[in-house]
Write a protein that holds these residues in place. Structure first.
Motif, PDB file in Angstrom:
ATOM      1  N   THR A  66       0.738   6.716   4.088  1.00 43.98           N
ATOM      2  CA  THR A  66      -0.032   7.939   4.331  1.00 43.98           C
ATOM      3  C   THR A  66       0.958   9.097   4.450  1.00 43.98           C
ATOM      4  O   THR A  66       2.160   8.889   4.623  1.00 43.98           O
ATOM      5  CB  THR A  66      -0.833   7.859   5.642  1.00 43.98           C
ATOM      6  OG1 THR A  66       0.087   7.763   6.743  1.00 43.98           O
ATOM      7  CG2 THR A  66      -1.756   6.655   5.666  1.00 43.98           C
TER       8      THR A  66
ATOM      9  N   LYS B 151      -7.143  -9.737  10.245  1.00 45.14           N
ATOM     10  CA  LYS B 151      -8.033  -8.852   9.493  1.00 45.14           C
ATOM     11  C   LYS B 151      -9.473  -9.339   9.417  1.00 45.14           C
ATOM     12  O   LYS B 151     -10.397  -8.547   9.261  1.00 45.14           O
ATOM     13  CB  LYS B 151      -7.465  -8.636   8.082  1.00 45.14           C
ATOM     14  CG  LYS B 151      -6.272  -7.685   8.077  1.00 45.14           C
ATOM     15  CD  LYS B 151      -6.251  -6.838   6.822  1.00 45.14           C
ATOM     16  CE  LYS B 151      -5.248  -5.705   6.926  1.00 45.14           C
ATOM     17  NZ  LYS B 151      -3.856  -6.155   7.144  1.00 45.14           N
TER      18      LYS B 151
ATOM     19  N   GLN C  58       2.841   8.953   7.621  1.00 43.24           N
ATOM     20  CA  GLN C  58       3.861   7.896   7.585  1.00 43.24           C
ATOM     21  C   GLN C  58       5.080   8.382   6.795  1.00 43.24           C
ATOM     22  O   GLN C  58       6.223   8.192   7.217  1.00 43.24           O
ATOM     23  CB  GLN C  58       3.301   6.618   6.952  1.00 43.24           C
ATOM     24  CG  GLN C  58       2.429   5.798   7.910  1.00 43.24           C
ATOM     25  CD  GLN C  58       1.718   4.652   7.208  1.00 43.24           C
ATOM     26  OE1 GLN C  58       1.337   4.759   6.036  1.00 43.24           O
ATOM     27  NE2 GLN C  58       1.519   3.550   7.920  1.00 43.24           N
TER      28      GLN C  58
ATOM     29  N   VAL D  85      -3.548   3.552  17.682  1.00 41.63           N
ATOM     30  CA  VAL D  85      -3.579   2.145  17.333  1.00 41.63           C
ATOM     31  C   VAL D  85      -4.161   1.995  15.914  1.00 41.63           C
ATOM     32  O   VAL D  85      -5.153   2.629  15.575  1.00 41.63           O
ATOM     33  CB  VAL D  85      -4.387   1.345  18.393  1.00 41.63           C
ATOM     34  CG1 VAL D  85      -5.736   1.974  18.642  1.00 41.63           C
ATOM     35  CG2 VAL D  85      -4.532  -0.103  18.004  1.00 41.63           C
ATOM     36  N   GLY D  86      -3.481   1.244  15.085  1.00 44.27           N
ATOM     37  CA  GLY D  86      -3.935   1.049  13.715  1.00 44.27           C
ATOM     38  C   GLY D  86      -3.434   2.094  12.737  1.00 44.27           C
ATOM     39  O   GLY D  86      -3.757   2.057  11.551  1.00 44.27           O
ATOM     40  N   SER D  87      -2.640   3.036  13.201  1.00 46.20           N
ATOM     41  CA  SER D  87      -2.199   4.104  12.302  1.00 46.20           C
ATOM     42  C   SER D  87      -1.042   3.653  11.400  1.00 46.20           C
ATOM     43  O   SER D  87      -0.658   4.368  10.488  1.00 46.20           O
ATOM     44  CB  SER D  87      -1.783   5.337  13.105  1.00 46.20           C
ATOM     45  OG  SER D  87      -0.680   5.030  13.935  1.00 46.20           O
ATOM     46  N   GLY D  88      -0.508   2.476  11.674  1.00 48.59           N
ATOM     47  CA  GLY D  88       0.508   1.933  10.789  1.00 48.59           C
ATOM     48  C   GLY D  88       1.934   2.249  11.188  1.00 48.59           C
ATOM     49  O   GLY D  88       2.728   2.749  10.386  1.00 48.59           O
ATOM     50  N   LYS D  89       2.266   1.918  12.394  1.00 50.20           N
ATOM     51  CA  LYS D  89       3.639   2.145  12.854  1.00 50.20           C
ATOM     52  C   LYS D  89       4.575   1.017  12.412  1.00 50.20           C
ATOM     53  O   LYS D  89       5.758   1.235  12.209  1.00 50.20           O
ATOM     54  CB  LYS D  89       3.672   2.276  14.393  1.00 50.20           C
ATOM     55  CG  LYS D  89       2.969   3.519  14.902  1.00 50.20           C
ATOM     56  CD  LYS D  89       3.053   3.653  16.405  1.00 50.20           C
ATOM     57  CE  LYS D  89       2.241   2.612  17.146  1.00 50.20           C
ATOM     58  NZ  LYS D  89       0.795   2.690  16.913  1.00 50.20           N
TER      59      LYS D  89
ATOM     60  N   ASP E  10      -2.955  -8.663  14.801  1.00 47.53           N
ATOM     61  CA  ASP E  10      -3.567  -8.193  13.575  1.00 47.53           C
ATOM     62  C   ASP E  10      -4.207  -9.367  12.848  1.00 47.53           C
ATOM     63  O   ASP E  10      -3.536 -10.124  12.167  1.00 47.53           O
ATOM     64  CB  ASP E  10      -2.452  -7.560  12.715  1.00 47.53           C
ATOM     65  CG  ASP E  10      -3.015  -6.615  11.670  1.00 47.53           C
ATOM     66  OD1 ASP E  10      -4.215  -6.307  11.734  1.00 47.53           O
ATOM     67  OD2 ASP E  10      -2.250  -6.202  10.787  1.00 47.53           O
TER      68      ASP E  10
ATOM     69  N   VAL F  23       4.881  -0.669   9.662  1.00 45.76           N
ATOM     70  CA  VAL F  23       5.519  -0.531   8.352  1.00 45.76           C
ATOM     71  C   VAL F  23       6.627   0.532   8.419  1.00 45.76           C
ATOM     72  O   VAL F  23       7.668   0.404   7.772  1.00 45.76           O
ATOM     73  CB  VAL F  23       4.479  -0.229   7.242  1.00 45.76           C
ATOM     74  CG1 VAL F  23       3.857   1.144   7.428  1.00 45.76           C
ATOM     75  CG2 VAL F  23       5.104  -0.356   5.876  1.00 45.76           C
TER      76      VAL F  23
ATOM     77  N   PHE G 292       0.852  -1.192   0.000  1.00 42.85           N
ATOM     78  CA  PHE G 292       0.000   0.000   0.000  1.00 42.85           C
ATOM     79  C   PHE G 292       0.886   1.239   0.000  1.00 42.85           C
ATOM     80  O   PHE G 292       2.041   1.190   0.417  1.00 42.85           O
ATOM     81  CB  PHE G 292      -0.920   0.013   1.227  1.00 42.85           C
ATOM     82  CG  PHE G 292      -0.222  -0.427   2.496  1.00 42.85           C
ATOM     83  CD1 PHE G 292       0.714   0.400   3.114  1.00 42.85           C
ATOM     84  CD2 PHE G 292      -0.479  -1.681   3.061  1.00 42.85           C
ATOM     85  CE1 PHE G 292       1.359   0.002   4.262  1.00 42.85           C
ATOM     86  CE2 PHE G 292       0.177  -2.088   4.220  1.00 42.85           C
ATOM     87  CZ  PHE G 292       1.103  -1.248   4.821  1.00 42.85           C
ATOM     88  N   PRO G 293       0.332   2.354  -0.498  1.00 41.73           N
ATOM     89  CA  PRO G 293       1.113   3.601  -0.414  1.00 41.73           C
ATOM     90  C   PRO G 293       1.096   4.118   1.020  1.00 41.73           C
ATOM     91  O   PRO G 293       0.126   3.906   1.744  1.00 41.73           O
ATOM     92  CB  PRO G 293       0.352   4.551  -1.342  1.00 41.73           C
ATOM     93  CG  PRO G 293      -1.041   4.029  -1.367  1.00 41.73           C
ATOM     94  CD  PRO G 293      -0.973   2.542  -1.140  1.00 41.73           C
TER      95      PRO G 293
ATOM     96  N   ARG H  35      -9.245  -3.342  11.162  1.00 39.40           N
ATOM     97  CA  ARG H  35      -7.921  -3.029  10.629  1.00 39.40           C
ATOM     98  C   ARG H  35      -7.872  -3.151   9.118  1.00 39.40           C
ATOM     99  O   ARG H  35      -6.852  -2.870   8.511  1.00 39.40           O
ATOM    100  CB  ARG H  35      -6.868  -3.932  11.281  1.00 39.40           C
ATOM    101  CG  ARG H  35      -6.772  -3.659  12.765  1.00 39.40           C
ATOM    102  CD  ARG H  35      -5.894  -4.657  13.445  1.00 39.40           C
ATOM    103  NE  ARG H  35      -4.480  -4.334  13.322  1.00 39.40           N
ATOM    104  CZ  ARG H  35      -3.837  -3.471  14.085  1.00 39.40           C
ATOM    105  NH1 ARG H  35      -4.480  -2.827  15.017  1.00 39.40           N
ATOM    106  NH2 ARG H  35      -2.558  -3.267  13.926  1.00 39.40           N
TER     107      ARG H  35
HETATM  108  P1  ADP Z   1      -0.134   0.121  14.709  1.00 43.40           P
HETATM  109  O1  ADP Z   1       0.236   1.538  14.480  1.00 43.40           O
HETATM  110  O2  ADP Z   1      -1.293  -0.034  15.628  1.00 43.40           O
HETATM  111  O3  ADP Z   1       1.036  -0.742  15.092  1.00 43.40           O
HETATM  112  P2  ADP Z   1      -0.100  -1.445  12.307  1.00 43.40           P
HETATM  113  O4  ADP Z   1       1.251  -1.068  11.893  1.00 43.40           O
HETATM  114  O5  ADP Z   1      -0.294  -2.789  12.877  1.00 43.40           O
HETATM  115  O6  ADP Z   1      -0.688  -0.368  13.306  1.00 43.40           O
HETATM  116  O7  ADP Z   1      -1.074  -1.201  11.081  1.00 43.40           O
HETATM  117  C1  ADP Z   1      -2.441  -1.482  11.148  1.00 43.40           C
HETATM  118  C2  ADP Z   1      -2.929  -2.059   9.844  1.00 43.40           C
HETATM  119  O8  ADP Z   1      -2.940  -1.054   8.850  1.00 43.40           O
HETATM  120  C3  ADP Z   1      -2.047  -3.164   9.328  1.00 43.40           C
HETATM  121  O9  ADP Z   1      -2.881  -4.187   8.863  1.00 43.40           O
HETATM  122  C4  ADP Z   1      -1.278  -2.515   8.197  1.00 43.40           C
HETATM  123  O10 ADP Z   1      -0.959  -3.437   7.197  1.00 43.40           O
HETATM  124  C5  ADP Z   1      -2.251  -1.482   7.697  1.00 43.40           C
HETATM  125  N1  ADP Z   1      -1.607  -0.307   7.099  1.00 43.40           N
HETATM  126  C6  ADP Z   1      -0.536   0.356   7.595  1.00 43.40           C
HETATM  127  N2  ADP Z   1      -0.235   1.413   6.815  1.00 43.40           N
HETATM  128  C7  ADP Z   1      -1.131   1.440   5.807  1.00 43.40           C
HETATM  129  C8  ADP Z   1      -1.353   2.313   4.683  1.00 43.40           C
HETATM  130  N3  ADP Z   1      -0.571   3.353   4.452  1.00 43.40           N
HETATM  131  N4  ADP Z   1      -2.394   2.034   3.868  1.00 43.40           N
HETATM  132  C9  ADP Z   1      -3.186   0.968   4.120  1.00 43.40           C
HETATM  133  N5  ADP Z   1      -3.033   0.122   5.135  1.00 43.40           N
HETATM  134  C10 ADP Z   1      -2.031   0.349   6.000  1.00 43.40           C
END
Ligand code: ADP
Ligand code: MG
Length: 668
Positions: free
Chosen positions: A246, A532, A249, A274-278, A530, A280, A243-244, A559
């Motif tokens: 945000t 889904k 991010q 939580v869920g904001s994508g840390k 996680d 990655v 995914f691209p 998620r």
């Molecule tokens: P947290 O910040 O709570 O650790 P995660 O890193 O587990 O969150 O990410 C939550 C979910 O969102 C995961 O399933 C991840 O693959 C997804 N995700 C993260 N970044 C993106 C994005 N930019 N676009 C779409 N999905 C994303």
């Protein structure tokens, strides 16, 4: 100065020690938690709160019921108003309540009847004033403690170190420390208290901020490793992700990557809802570190989460030639030995793991970067331990309990702060409903429909085993009941903290593979997992969880792009509990929720205690006194700067440095 100087009894020394008091300096910093203000009131017939002087005009009558007593008598005040007075369980006062005795009565008055909460056998002039009330141990009295304080203050006279330079005293119109200390314990007016608090809070914050800034400055002087890599390679890795990123991010990735390339050590705090994508973000950062030729480690608080991070990294890195290892406590000795060797010899590039990562036996090969997930679960000691496993290691700390940036910068003053505010696109808010019930009945219909549609569900309970004292439904009991109910249709799994790690893993794996549809669990799923396809969550006894914790739990679902549902069940009648749960229905914003929670429970509960790097203060309050904290921060920056330019404050900064040597509260 030594406590012995008080010349009191052994028993009292013990009590003082129990109150964490080991020196005279400790005593004078043991502040009152409130003040009783005794001022004469002029009662009308119905007055909630009165303090009056009067003399006794009748004999006393006492009624006993068991050990309880009720005593009544009549008095007349200075304005010839007469009252009937009742007081409970103070029959021992009778001997003093002779005719014409002058007393002071504290209590409530209605229609010339007073229910006294306290009676002093003294004219009001003798007790008027402000009386400090301390939180003391049984066996100690307020009066004797006050005497200790007085004695200590006199003995320390003038020899109490202050961290506030004269310049700041003038700038902020503060009183001096000796006066502040005296007046906080023995105030003569409300203004005394106010001025004392103003000084003491400021000093506490200033000392903290000076320490933070000192650590930060010192760190920035040490030479770190400049990580060099081809930025194009990193970019193409980012493009290969499913995914691209945000906008947020992208921003935090840039901040982290810039840090890695700088010759200073990184010490950065990454917070995001939580869920904001840390995760990655951490993967990208680890990749950059790998490209520069260094080993990296990712530390997770639980085995389940470590395994999940491991799998996530493997999938992100599937086209790269990176070797990733998972190091947890549940490996056999032999497996561990093999892994230690691989780590030592640099055969693996990234090591994901739990506390096992910083055990003595683990020796890294050019460790360049350490990331810890869920910061508040790791103590300062643990962070130090792993940091010391490399040379000038870059450090990133992630937290899922986000707070406003201004607050974060002040609280984690020795770190740089990065924040992810926005959620990935297409995320639907979790529909949250507070159910005033302790049984599943009201939601059973929805649950059945949802499961029939192929979804999976978490059921969260606060306790593992049934306990009669706590009226909470236990996980094992609920799991049993659910299995009975759904018999052949769905499989129910149970997960709790007392299970062995491999058992937990087994259950988690089954849930991930949809071999289990309903996972009944204690809060071991709280962090990070996680799955889904799991988009429904039922939380039993929701009133037992903190709001940030509820938000974390709820963050396990929703998620992906499917609508998720969270039911928070509670039969609590507490107004506060109901209000909190109603708030959870309305708000999906982790920042808002953690602020609310911080106000209710305080930083120690929400973000962790000092061992986890969150400061605690004796007298100042991070939230209520936030403006003071900010002022103190600006002043600390200025003072350190002047010091570094050689323009003074040597003594002050040396005091901070000395303090830091004996103090193990900071990673420095
Ligand atoms: P947290 O910040 O709570 O650790 P995660 O890193 O587990 O969150 O990410 C939550 C979910 O969102 C995961 O399933 C991840 O693959 C997804 N995700 C993260 N970044 C993106 C994005 N930019 N676009 C779409 N999905 C994303
Ligand atoms: Mg996470």
């Amino acid at each position: 100065m030594e406590l012995k100087l008080l010349k009191t009894t052994e028993k009292r020394y013990q009590l003082l020690n129990q109150m964490d008091i080991y020196s005279l300096e400790d005593i004078v910093q043991y502040y009152p938690y409130r003040y009783d203000i005794i001022e004469e009131t002029y009662p009308s017939v119905n007055d909630e709160h009165i303090i009056i002087e009067a003399h006794v005009i009748s004999a006393t009558k006492i009624f006993f019921r068991g050990k309880m007593s009720r005593m009544t008598f009549e008095v007349e005040d200075r304005y010839h108003q007469q009252y009937q007075v009742t007081i409970f369980n103070r029959h021992f006062l009778r001997q003093y309540l002779k005719l014409n005795a002058v007393i002071t009565i504290i209590g409530k008055c209605q229609d010339n009847r007073i229910t006294a909460s306290d009676i002093k056998i003294k004219p009001i002039d003798e007790i008027k004033g402000i009386h400090p009330i301390y939180s003391i141990k049984e066996g100690m009295t307020q009066k004797s403690f006050q005497q200790y304080v007085k004695k200590a203050l006199m003995m320390l006279n003038g020899n109490i170190e202050s961290y506030v330079p004269e310049e700041m005293i003038i700038k902020h119109q503060l009183i001096h420390k000796d006066i502040a200390l005296w007046n906080i314990h023995f105030p003569e007016s409300q203004n005394d208290i106010k001025q004392s608090l103003k000084f003491l809070k400021y000093e506490e914050f200033l000392k903290f901020q000076l320490t933070m800034q000192f650590i930060k400055q010192r760190r920035s002087c040490e030479v770190g490793i400049e990580k060099k890599f081809e930025i194009e390679k990193l970019q193409s890795f980012i493009l290969s992700l499913p995914f691209p990123l945000t906008k947020d991010q992208q921003n935090v990735v840039k901040e982290i990557v810039d840090d890695l390339r700088k010759p200073q050590m990184m010490y950065r705090f990454l917070q995001g809802d939580v869920g904001s994508g840390k995760t990655v973000v951490s993967a990208i950062a680890l990749y950059a570190n790998y490209l520069a030729g260094y080993q990296g480690a990712l530390m997770a608080p639980t085995e389940i989460l470590a395994r999940q991070h491991y799998q996530t990294l493997i999938s992100f890195f599937k086209d790269c030639n990176i070797k990733i290892a998972l190091l947890t406590g549940s490996l056999s000795l032999k497996e561990k030995d093999i892994m230690y060797q691989q780590i030592r010899e640099g055969e693996v590039d990234i090591i994901v793991g739990t506390h096992a990562l910083f055990q003595k036996k683990v020796q890294y090969h050019q460790l360049g970067f350490v990331i810890t997930d869920e910061q508040h679960r790791f103590g300062v000691e643990q962070r130090k331990a792993i940091k010391n496993k490399g040379n000038q290691v870059d450090f990133l700390i992630m937290s899922a309990t986000p707070i406003p940036r201004t607050l974060a910068i002040s609280m984690y003053g020795d770190m740089e702060v990065s924040t992810i505010k926005t959620m990935p696109r297409g995320r639907l808010p979790v529909q949250t409903q507070f159910i005033q019930s302790s049984s599943m009945k009201p939601i059973l219909k929805h649950l059945k429909e949802y499961l029939a549609g192929g979804g999976q569900c978490y059921v969260i309970c606060p306790l593992v085993e049934d306990s009669e004292t706590l009226d909470a439904r236990s996980a094992s009991q609920i799991a049993e009941a659910m299995q009975k109910y759904f018999q052949n249709d769905y499989r129910v799994g149970l997960l709790h903290g007392q299970m062995k790690d491999d058992e937990k893993d087994e259950i988690m794996k089954k849930f991930q593979q949809n071999d289990i549809q309903i996972l009944v669990s204690t809060t071991v799923v709280e962090v990070g997992v996680d799955v889904k396809n799991a988009n429904m969550m039922v939380i039993y006894n929701a009133e037992r969880f903190g709001m940030s914790q509820l938000h974390q739990l709820r963050g396990r679902i929703g998620r992906g792009d499917q609508q998720a549902y969270c039911y928070m069940m509670s039969s609590s009648t507490s107004k506060d509990a109901i209000e909190r749960l109603k708030y959870m229905e309305k708000s999906q914003d982790g920042f808002e929720i953690s602020m609310y929670d911080l106000q209710l429970r305080g930083p120690g509960e929400v973000l962790g205690n000092r061992q986890s790097g969150v400061p605690t203060f004796l007298i100042a309050d991070i939230l209520k006194d936030f403006p003071v904290l900010q002022v103190a921060r600006d002043d600390a920056l200025y003072l350190i700067d002047e010091y570094r330019k050689g323009l003074g404050y040597q003594n002050l900064i040396h005091k901070i440095e000395e303090n830091l040597k004996v103090n193990n509260e900071y990673v420095d």
